[in-house]
Each structure stands twice: as structure tokens, then as C-alpha cells.
Design a protein around this motif. Structure first.
Motif, mmCIF file in Angstrom:
data_model
loop_
_atom_site.group_PDB
_atom_site.id
_atom_site.type_symbol
_atom_site.label_atom_id
_atom_site.label_comp_id
_atom_site.label_asym_id
_atom_site.label_seq_id
_atom_site.Cartn_x
_atom_site.Cartn_y
_atom_site.Cartn_z
ATOM 1 N N HIS A 41 0.821 -1.216 0.000
ATOM 2 C CA HIS A 41 0.000 0.000 0.000
ATOM 3 C C HIS A 41 0.854 1.265 0.000
ATOM 4 C CE1 HIS A 41 0.768 -0.039 4.350
ATOM 5 N NE2 HIS A 41 0.432 1.233 4.321
ATOM 6 N N HIS A 129 -1.460 -6.449 -5.569
ATOM 7 C CA HIS A 129 -1.279 -5.008 -5.393
ATOM 8 C C HIS A 129 -2.263 -4.551 -4.326
ATOM 9 C CE1 HIS A 129 -0.546 -0.891 -7.457
ATOM 10 N NE2 HIS A 129 -0.724 -0.754 -6.170
ATOM 11 N N THR A 131 -3.837 -1.566 -2.004
ATOM 12 C CA THR A 131 -4.061 -0.125 -2.062
ATOM 13 C C THR A 131 -4.947 0.297 -0.899
ATOM 14 O OG1 THR A 131 -3.965 -0.180 -4.467
ATOM 15 C CG2 THR A 131 -4.970 1.753 -3.482
ATOM 16 N N GLY A 135 -5.857 6.482 1.129
ATOM 17 C CA GLY A 135 -4.655 7.011 0.498
ATOM 18 C C GLY A 135 -3.710 7.783 1.379
#
Length: 142
Positions: A41, A129, A131, A135
Motif C-alpha cells: 500500500h 497489489h 491499495t 490514500g
């Protein structure tokens, strides 16, 4: 994608989550191919099972103690080619503290996985991946 493949993939991902929560990283790593790619992340790219496992073992004890609240749900499983599946999961980690002095935060995110069927019939993770949904970096000023 037949029902057996989907069942086997869901079982692999349930095992993935269970082993990750218990921090049994060698067994967790066995769910990946030797040449697996894993992007964290935070944007770190590990290019082998060995790098992936070593990186995931390098976690502070304070974070390890919080793993019991982590959950992961399979959102979709799609066949993209014979013996290749694209999987999306959503994870949730309520009350996570990246450092003991940090305020707890509810973290959420997604993992995209590419799974391949091995010659023995077992599914293994070839690429992942991770994420974060919000964010924010661990070191962001608040």
C-alpha cells in the motif's frame, strides 16, 4: 470459471487472511509463486516470494498485536484466461495504530490479485497489489 475453481480460490484467500492475521508468514508465502510480485500500500515492489515474505515479517510487535481485528472479503473472481484468475478483495483494519503513540484509525483498502493454476492443480498468487482506500501515508501530518 467453474464452481470448483471459485471454491478453491475462495479457500485460498480465506487461508491467506487467516495466516496473515496469525502472522505465519512462511506458510502465507507458500500461497504465492516463487516469482510473485507484491506491491504494498506504500508502493514498495517486492519481486519474489522471498522478498515478499521477508518484507511482511519486518513488522513492529505493536502492529502485530493488532492484526486480530483485520478482515478481508472477496469482492470478485473472474477468469481472464485458462488457468488465470483476477481477484479483488476489500480489507478492513479498524482501530489500527501505525505507532504506539498514534491515534487509532480505521483503515480500509483493496487488494488486486492475479492467480495462476499450477501443474498440480493448485491455485497460487502470481501478483498482488495492495491499495489503501483513504490514500493517507503512515507519516502524514494531521
Amino acid at each position: 470459471m467453474n464452481e470448483t475453481d471459485e471454491r478453491d480460490i475462495r479457500h485460498l484467500l480465506a487461508t491467506y487472511t487467516d495466516l496473515w492475521v496469525r502472522h505465519e508468514m512462511d506458510a502465507w508465502g507458500a500461497l504465492f509463486t516463487e516469482d510473485a510480485d507484491f506491491i504494498t500500500h506504500r508502493g514498495i515492489w517486492w519481486r519474489s516470494r522471498r522478498e515478499n515474505v521477508a518484507g511482511h515479517k519486518d513488522v513492529p510487535d505493536a502492529v502485530l498485536a493488532q492484526k486480530g481485528d483485520f478482515t478481508q472479503e472477496v469482492l470478485s473472481i473472474r477468469s481472464v484466461a485458462p488457468d488465470v484468475a483476477l481477484v479483488h478483495t476489500a480489507w478492513n483494519w479498524p482501530g489500527h495504530r501505525p505507532r504506539p503513540s498514534a491515534a487509532p484509525e480505521d483503515r480500509r483498502g483493496f487488494v488486486t490479485l492475479l492467480l495462476v493454476r499450477q501443474p498440480d492443480g493448485a491455485w497460487r498468487i502470481r501478483a498482488a497489489h495492495n491499495t489503501r482506500e483513504n490514500g493517507l501515508d503512515d507519516f502524514s501530518a494531521r
